[in-house]
Design an enzyme around this catalytic site. Sequence first.
Site, mmCIF file in Angstrom:
data_model
loop_
_atom_site.group_PDB
_atom_site.id
_atom_site.type_symbol
_atom_site.label_atom_id
_atom_site.label_comp_id
_atom_site.label_asym_id
_atom_site.label_seq_id
_atom_site.Cartn_x
_atom_site.Cartn_y
_atom_site.Cartn_z
ATOM 1 C CD GLU A 200 -0.625 17.699 -6.067
ATOM 2 O OE1 GLU A 200 -1.042 16.561 -5.815
ATOM 3 O OE2 GLU A 200 0.414 18.163 -5.546
ATOM 4 C CD GLU A 201 3.070 18.976 -3.526
ATOM 5 O OE1 GLU A 201 2.472 18.311 -2.656
ATOM 6 O OE2 GLU A 201 3.856 18.472 -4.345
ATOM 7 C CD GLU A 226 1.314 14.231 -8.132
ATOM 8 O OE1 GLU A 226 2.501 14.588 -8.052
ATOM 9 O OE2 GLU A 226 0.359 15.015 -8.006
ATOM 10 C CG HIS A 300 5.898 16.025 0.149
ATOM 11 N ND1 HIS A 300 4.625 16.063 0.676
ATOM 12 C CD2 HIS A 300 5.743 16.167 -1.199
ATOM 13 C CE1 HIS A 300 3.739 16.207 -0.295
ATOM 14 N NE2 HIS A 300 4.405 16.275 -1.441
#
Length: 976
Positions: A200-201, A226, A300
């Site tokens: 997904e990233e 998410e 992140h």
Amino acid sequence: MKLKSVFRSVLKYRKTNLSLLLLITYSIITLLYIFDHERYKLNLPKEDEHPEFNDLLETAWGDLQIITASFHPYTSKENDKVHDYLLKRVLEITGNSSFASVSDDKESERSILFQQQDPFNESSRFSRVTYFESSNILVKLEGKNPEEEGLLLSAHFDSVPTGYGATDDGMGVVSLLANLKYHIKHRPNRTLIFNFNNNEEFGLLGASTYFNHSWSNLTKYVINLEGTGAGGKAVLFRTSDTSTAKIYQQSVKENPFGNSIYQQGFYSRYVRSETDYKIYEENGMRGWDVAFYKPRNLYHTIKDSIQYTSKASLWHMLHTSLQLSAYVASNSLDTADQTPACYFDFIGLKFFVISAKTLFYWNCIFLLVSPVVAIGLYLISRDRMTWKSHSWLSWTRFPLSLAAGIIVQKLFSNDIIRSNPLTFSRNYFWPISAFFTQVIFTSYVLINCSNFFFPCADMKSLSIIELFIILWTILLFTSKLLYSSDYRYTGLYPLSIFFLLSTIAAILRLLALALGMRTRKRLGRECRDHHSNYSSHSQIDMERDGQENLEQPQDQFTSSQDDQASIQDDNVSTTSAGPSHNVDEDHGMDSSSQQHDERVPLLKGSNSMEEGLSTRENSLKLEYTDYAWIIQFLLIVPIPSFILFNSVDVIMDALNHTVQEGSKATFDVLRFGMVGSILMALPILPFFYKVNYITISLTALLFLISASKTLLVHPFTNSNPLKVRFSQNIDLSQGNAASVHVLGREGNFLKPMLQDLPSIKYSSTHINCTSVTNGMELCMYDGMQPNLLSTNGNTNISSMVKVHVLHNNRNSTERSPYEPIVAELLLEVKENRACTLTFESRHQAKSPVREITVYQKKNSAPQKANITKTIKSASGINELQLHKLDFDQETYHIGVQWFPKLLTDGNLEDDKLGTKDELSVSISCYWGEYDSESVVNGTAVRKIPAFDELINYAPLSFSFTNEQKGLVIVKDAIIL
């Protein structure tokens, strides 16, 4: 009688009572805020009360600990380990279930080649083609009524190279496992599909691949889980429409959390992130995007780990998704209303939903009816001679004081931009507090100075009416925005609520005037801007206004000084007969009481009917004027203040860390803070001029503290670090230097940090820092060489990427000048999963590439292929992104077809140099593993020592994330 006197005194409109009520109001708002943010932590399921839920939570927490043990981006070997663990858990949970089926894309070697708009930049005109080999794990639970439209539950199991992925998206993945376990025990009515998707990233690719699977035809609804933050509560980030919002309302009864302000902000691209929900929505599915959303400066980074989250956060997402999926799986759904929804929760206790289109209609009704009613009541009061005329100075002081507050706020914001523009990143409370207190303090000073020289009898009522006019104008503007956006501006609902309540307060005041006692003649202006005798008399009474002697006796016509001070605004009798009589709001004297005061001029006229007021009439009048202000206060202040405060907090909580992402985001956050603080101030401005000296002193003190914190305190700390983006670039066409790129916000943050690194401090390494677009700064220096591979010889970085041209007919004499050019490339890349090819022609404005072929090699020789995938584009292809699963497969076999210049411009010209049809191809390959070692000549060494150095030696006020899909990028270029 004494108790009654005390009770009435407590409720009078005087400085101390107003100040106390404001204190109580804001104390309650603060307590509700704390309750809202802490309550979810106390609602964990207990083993003795909810054994099934407790088991789901404990199992999910154990799963989370395992899958977040290491970084696991798509480009790493750890990604395969997470996939294998999830597959094992899925098979354990489904067991021998008769209605469960499992599909593993890795085993079936599912891959897709498709043209893709940049999912993170909708304005990009770059034409991209993506090849992706999937390792999604899908589970189908066939429902009791399989003819009903199915529900998809989705979460991605990959992380970024610099994060453990506990929140993004480990908690979503383990919540899916818990949902699967629950629904295996409680078979659903409709079919459920679970998509544990990968990658997904870097392109939302796992979600895109789902639509290449036959099971995608079974599902109409989607719950996407998410994490775009790092813990906290899982918010209903966005939902398809009013019907789906109401389904959430009906299903999530415990701890609902959602606000359509998030939805509007996300769709307006104030947040530079995206989720798989985008892909599902674009493919016609309807549903719910449930996500963690803060804090973005830990998102992140290495702090996206299980240490920085909690079981409470996990349970909030797990329980929310479980309530929602259980309801959808077992009930018939009313999905008729597909207009966008406005929605919000009240401190996690109640969830409210209204169609944005319906809200627009109500806004139109408010906008049309309220001025008609107000004007009608005004005309009636004028006709009955109960409306008191006021000077222009009285009418202008409230809007002028508000305008002055906005001007001063703008000047203060300029100081913030000059001295500390990133202060919101550390703590948005201080700048919001400074803006808020500055606006109300400025208003207080200007109105009271004006009242000192030109006293006004009805300041509060005038201010409420003017507030109604201001909000009417704002609502007209926001309604136009709502309509022009096709009802997608779903975050504007607080203004409708504020307008409605303030309108009721203003209408009540006008209604009281319209129903007041008729006078024989107009009593003249009550705001005596002249008459020095009266002014001096008023000033004396103003000084008395703050006194609080509850024991002072009263006669039948006059009250104590505090009683008179309390009659300031509401100068209308509630009796059924007899005239109204003038009351000076700020000076506490009515015309009947003035005749008993030696300071009143002897020749001053008086109304004969007023002199004959009965004791009962006067008592009723005092009751009305004592208590009516409380109704106005309760309408205008508590509810609007809470809603506006919560709305501003919602916005700032989601956006304050985006100031690190560029100057545009900084100005957006600053603007939201300024506008939000003005809106927060509006409910109390009609009353605030009346507060006592203690309140205004505390306001001034709070402003000084807030302004100092805003302007002087460093914006970054250990708990609120500056997020910096890292990559190490090796361009083989320019040598083997491993250039470190560090990207962050301008402001003398990066270079001092880099200069203190040992490899730089004790060498002659030069750091080159340059400003790039949008207020960002890029610093570059030659770093330590990465050790990407284990080897027994000298590491030669140039061997990492090799490009072989297998075929190129550009200069072939057998090709017609009008025929497309064809070439084949073989990229030899070691232990790699991701590369990007960029195409460019020096002689054509647009990319001439029209066709891409990917040769899928399985067990054959590198030059052969079992399967080919081809895609064509009439508009040209700028970029090809390649993602493969097999680390042992060291080649990508690519076919490229492009048009000669003659076909694109029709201009036949000599090409003596033979270069006009050349195609430049830039190759970038990515490696994302850093928290591991390679063995070089028998010695264990870290893979990316340059990144390790930053992690180990940078101050804790910095956090690091990847700039691109890999931490190390090896580049090369060829001309075809």
